[in-house]
Design a protein around this motif. Structure first.
Motif, PDB file in Angstrom:
ATOM      1  N   ASP A  28      27.834  26.213  36.677  1.00 20.97           N
ATOM      2  CA  ASP A  28      28.079  25.075  37.026  1.00 20.97           C
ATOM      3  C   ASP A  28      26.931  24.068  36.938  1.00 20.97           C
ATOM      4  O   ASP A  28      26.516  23.006  36.853  1.00 20.97           O
ATOM      5  CB  ASP A  28      28.641  24.739  38.326  1.00 20.97           C
ATOM      6  CG  ASP A  28      29.991  25.319  38.376  1.00 20.97           C
ATOM      7  OD1 ASP A  28      30.712  25.142  37.534  1.00 20.97           O
ATOM      8  OD2 ASP A  28      30.698  25.622  39.570  1.00 20.97           O
ATOM      9  N   HIS A  29      25.721  24.928  36.785  1.00 24.75           N
ATOM     10  CA  HIS A  29      24.361  24.236  36.926  1.00 24.75           C
ATOM     11  C   HIS A  29      23.815  24.556  35.624  1.00 24.75           C
ATOM     12  O   HIS A  29      22.379  23.769  35.496  1.00 24.75           O
ATOM     13  CB  HIS A  29      23.609  24.389  38.227  1.00 24.75           C
ATOM     14  CG  HIS A  29      23.196  26.221  38.551  1.00 24.75           C
ATOM     15  ND1 HIS A  29      24.186  26.995  38.873  1.00 24.75           N
ATOM     16  CD2 HIS A  29      22.138  26.740  38.273  1.00 24.75           C
ATOM     17  CE1 HIS A  29      23.580  28.262  38.860  1.00 24.75           C
ATOM     18  NE2 HIS A  29      22.387  28.007  38.463  1.00 24.75           N
ATOM     19  N   GLN A  30      23.782  25.590  34.840  1.00 25.17           N
ATOM     20  CA  GLN A  30      22.732  25.898  33.755  1.00 25.17           C
ATOM     21  C   GLN A  30      22.796  24.985  32.735  1.00 25.17           C
ATOM     22  O   GLN A  30      23.843  24.671  32.043  1.00 25.17           O
ATOM     23  CB  GLN A  30      23.325  27.289  33.215  1.00 25.17           C
ATOM     24  CG  GLN A  30      22.467  27.957  32.175  1.00 25.17           C
ATOM     25  CD  GLN A  30      21.259  28.296  32.776  1.00 25.17           C
ATOM     26  OE1 GLN A  30      20.879  29.055  33.478  1.00 25.17           O
ATOM     27  NE2 GLN A  30      20.162  27.466  32.074  1.00 25.17           N
ATOM     28  N   GLU A  31      21.401  24.630  32.449  1.00 19.62           N
ATOM     29  CA  GLU A  31      21.369  23.702  31.276  1.00 19.62           C
ATOM     30  C   GLU A  31      21.178  24.473  29.885  1.00 19.62           C
ATOM     31  O   GLU A  31      20.883  25.708  30.160  1.00 19.62           O
ATOM     32  CB  GLU A  31      20.143  22.789  31.410  1.00 19.62           C
ATOM     33  CG  GLU A  31      20.289  21.947  32.741  1.00 19.62           C
ATOM     34  CD  GLU A  31      19.183  21.212  32.782  1.00 19.62           C
ATOM     35  OE1 GLU A  31      17.828  21.362  32.243  1.00 19.62           O
ATOM     36  OE2 GLU A  31      19.155  20.015  33.839  1.00 19.62           O
ATOM     37  N   ALA A  32      21.321  24.015  28.856  1.00 16.20           N
ATOM     38  CA  ALA A  32      21.029  24.627  27.735  1.00 16.20           C
ATOM     39  C   ALA A  32      21.905  26.023  27.619  1.00 16.20           C
ATOM     40  O   ALA A  32      21.310  27.006  27.038  1.00 16.20           O
ATOM     41  CB  ALA A  32      19.501  24.988  27.665  1.00 16.20           C
ATOM     42  N   LYS A  33      23.229  25.795  27.926  1.00 12.97           N
ATOM     43  CA  LYS A  33      24.239  27.066  27.869  1.00 12.97           C
ATOM     44  C   LYS A  33      24.177  27.777  26.776  1.00 12.97           C
ATOM     45  O   LYS A  33      24.014  28.775  26.713  1.00 12.97           O
ATOM     46  CB  LYS A  33      25.570  26.485  28.379  1.00 12.97           C
ATOM     47  CG  LYS A  33      25.616  26.292  30.052  1.00 12.97           C
ATOM     48  CD  LYS A  33      26.971  26.030  30.169  1.00 12.97           C
ATOM     49  CE  LYS A  33      27.188  25.670  31.831  1.00 12.97           C
ATOM     50  NZ  LYS A  33      28.863  25.644  31.975  1.00 12.97           N
ATOM     51  N   ALA A  34      24.253  26.974  25.467  1.00 13.93           N
ATOM     52  CA  ALA A  34      24.121  27.662  24.370  1.00 13.93           C
ATOM     53  C   ALA A  34      22.980  28.717  24.167  1.00 13.93           C
ATOM     54  O   ALA A  34      22.934  30.014  23.541  1.00 13.93           O
ATOM     55  CB  ALA A  34      24.497  26.845  23.090  1.00 13.93           C
ATOM     56  N   ALA A 227      12.675  23.197  23.883  1.00 15.05           N
ATOM     57  CA  ALA A 227      11.639  24.055  24.111  1.00 15.05           C
ATOM     58  C   ALA A 227      12.213  25.540  24.382  1.00 15.05           C
ATOM     59  O   ALA A 227      11.624  26.760  24.217  1.00 15.05           O
ATOM     60  CB  ALA A 227      11.140  23.524  25.639  1.00 15.05           C
ATOM     61  N   TRP A 228      13.508  25.574  25.258  1.00 14.05           N
ATOM     62  CA  TRP A 228      14.068  26.848  25.478  1.00 14.05           C
ATOM     63  C   TRP A 228      14.700  27.693  23.932  1.00 14.05           C
ATOM     64  O   TRP A 228      14.416  28.676  23.767  1.00 14.05           O
ATOM     65  CB  TRP A 228      15.255  26.519  26.158  1.00 14.05           C
ATOM     66  CG  TRP A 228      14.979  26.646  27.763  1.00 14.05           C
ATOM     67  CD1 TRP A 228      15.318  25.393  28.719  1.00 14.05           C
ATOM     68  CD2 TRP A 228      14.483  27.270  28.478  1.00 14.05           C
ATOM     69  NE1 TRP A 228      14.914  25.571  29.602  1.00 14.05           N
ATOM     70  CE2 TRP A 228      14.468  26.943  29.862  1.00 14.05           C
ATOM     71  CE3 TRP A 228      13.996  28.729  28.274  1.00 14.05           C
ATOM     72  CZ2 TRP A 228      13.963  27.857  30.893  1.00 14.05           C
ATOM     73  CZ3 TRP A 228      13.524  29.663  29.408  1.00 14.05           C
ATOM     74  CH2 TRP A 228      13.533  28.903  30.649  1.00 14.05           C
ATOM     75  N   TRP A 229      15.146  26.598  23.243  1.00 13.42           N
ATOM     76  CA  TRP A 229      15.322  27.426  21.804  1.00 13.42           C
ATOM     77  C   TRP A 229      14.077  27.993  21.055  1.00 13.42           C
ATOM     78  O   TRP A 229      14.071  29.192  20.896  1.00 13.42           O
ATOM     79  CB  TRP A 229      15.895  26.319  20.814  1.00 13.42           C
ATOM     80  CG  TRP A 229      17.306  26.334  20.996  1.00 13.42           C
ATOM     81  CD1 TRP A 229      17.827  24.984  21.705  1.00 13.42           C
ATOM     82  CD2 TRP A 229      18.459  26.837  20.658  1.00 13.42           C
ATOM     83  NE1 TRP A 229      19.226  25.016  21.682  1.00 13.42           N
ATOM     84  CE2 TRP A 229      19.656  26.265  21.006  1.00 13.42           C
ATOM     85  CE3 TRP A 229      18.463  28.130  19.906  1.00 13.42           C
ATOM     86  CZ2 TRP A 229      21.018  26.826  20.933  1.00 13.42           C
ATOM     87  CZ3 TRP A 229      19.932  28.845  19.696  1.00 13.42           C
ATOM     88  CH2 TRP A 229      21.318  28.140  20.252  1.00 13.42           C
TER      89      TRP A 229
END
Length: 323
Positions: A28-34, A227-229
């Motif tokens: 429910d809180h994770q960003e950039a799920k993909a 940035a995460w990618w």
């Protein structure tokens, strides 16, 4: 490592990766799920797979073992996406253990063993700083202080205090930055002292490791999905840089063995040639000495025959010159 153990590790890695993917997608809180759902397991599997290959090929080299442990530690860090308070708290507290193993792997590469006093202190510091540097800040950080309103409860929380939380996080960031600077200085010194073949092994490893560390740090600072990618792609490529370094090391060892073998063959050939020359020289000299004695005996018998005596004297002089 036996085949049975390798299969057990593979099964555990597949199950852990699948679990991480499910937790991320259900969070429910994770960003950039993909990005997390794809590269969270992929990075862990990359380190585990390449580590098993390296461990199988070189059982005495600890690099493969460290890569496998790093892969599982990476998967554990992805549990920050969990909505279960206990799992979430463990992940945000100890999830940085992958950084400790990453540092250990980089410093000990390519042998997998830490040899100097400075390196041992850096590895020990890494095992303390990476998982625990931000723990003091977590004691005063609720969802608001962590800038994650939908995150589950932080079980370490004593009481929410924005100022103390910021101070604790700043302390953790200072420890991270200090360790990073020392590691970079140490890495540059090791690289400059290395020979050409060693640099071929170390350069891709050091570049990919430092780039991954930097990109992950930037992504964690809240730079957004892009940035995460970038961080995940760099992290996914890093184990292959380590594996390439190990293969280059193996090739360099084979080249050195080939040069040593060639030198031994040349030395053996030279020794045989010198022995043959000595044998030929000694045998011919013995025959010439015997011939000189024979000519001296012939001169004594040729007394009274001037022409024959002069011819034998000339032959004996030529023979003496040869000796």
């Amino acid at each position: 490592m036996t085949i049975a153990r390798m299969r057990a590790v593979v099964v555990a890695a597949v199950l852990a990766g699948a679990g991480v993917c499910a937790i991320v997608l259900a969070s429910d809180h994770q960003e950039a799920k993909a990005a997390f759902a794809i590269f969270g397991p992929a990075v862990g599997w990359g380190f585990i797979g390449t580590g098993l290959y390296a461990w199988r090929r070189e059982p005495d080299n600890r690099t493969g073992m460290l890569m496998v442990l790093l892969g599982f530690a990476w998967l554990f860090s992805s549990l920050e996406a969990s909505d279960v308070p206990l799992v979430y708290t463990l992940a945000i507290t100890l999830g940085g253990l992958w950084g400790s193993l990453f540092l250990h792997l980089g410093i000990s590469f390519p042998s997998g063993r830490v040899t100097t006093s400075l390196d041992r202190w850096l590895v020990r510091a890494g095992y303390v700083i990476f998982p625990l540097a931000f723990a003091p800040g977590l004691l005063f950080s609720g969802p608001e202080e962590l800038d994650c309103p939908r995150c589950p409860e932080n079980l370490l929380l004593i009481r929410p205090d924005e100022d103390l939380a910021r101070l604790g996080m700043a302390l953790g960031g200072l420890l991270f930055g200090s360790l990073f600077v020392v590691v970079v200085v140490r890495t540059v010194r090791v690289w400059r002292a290395a020979g050409p073949l060693e640099r071929l092994q170390l350069t891709p490893v050091y570049v990919s490791a430092l780039l991954t560390f930097l990109l992950v740090t930037i992504a964690r600072s809240g730079a957004g999905d892009a940035a995460w990618w970038a961080a995940f792609i760099s992290a996914w490529l890093t184990p292959f840089a380590f594996l390439g370094g190990l293969l280059r090391r193996r090739i360099s060892v084979l080249v050195e063995e080939l040069h040593a073998s060639r030198a031994r063959l040349v030395e053996a050939g030279d020794a045989e040639r010198r022995k043959l020359e000595r044998d030929l020289h000694d045998g011919a000299q013995a025959r010439l000495v015997a011939l000189a004695l024979l000519l001296r005996s012939a001169r004594r018998r040729a007394e009274g025959q001037p022409e024959l005596e002069a011819l034998l004297a000339q032959a004996q002089e030529e023979l003496q010159t040869s000796l």
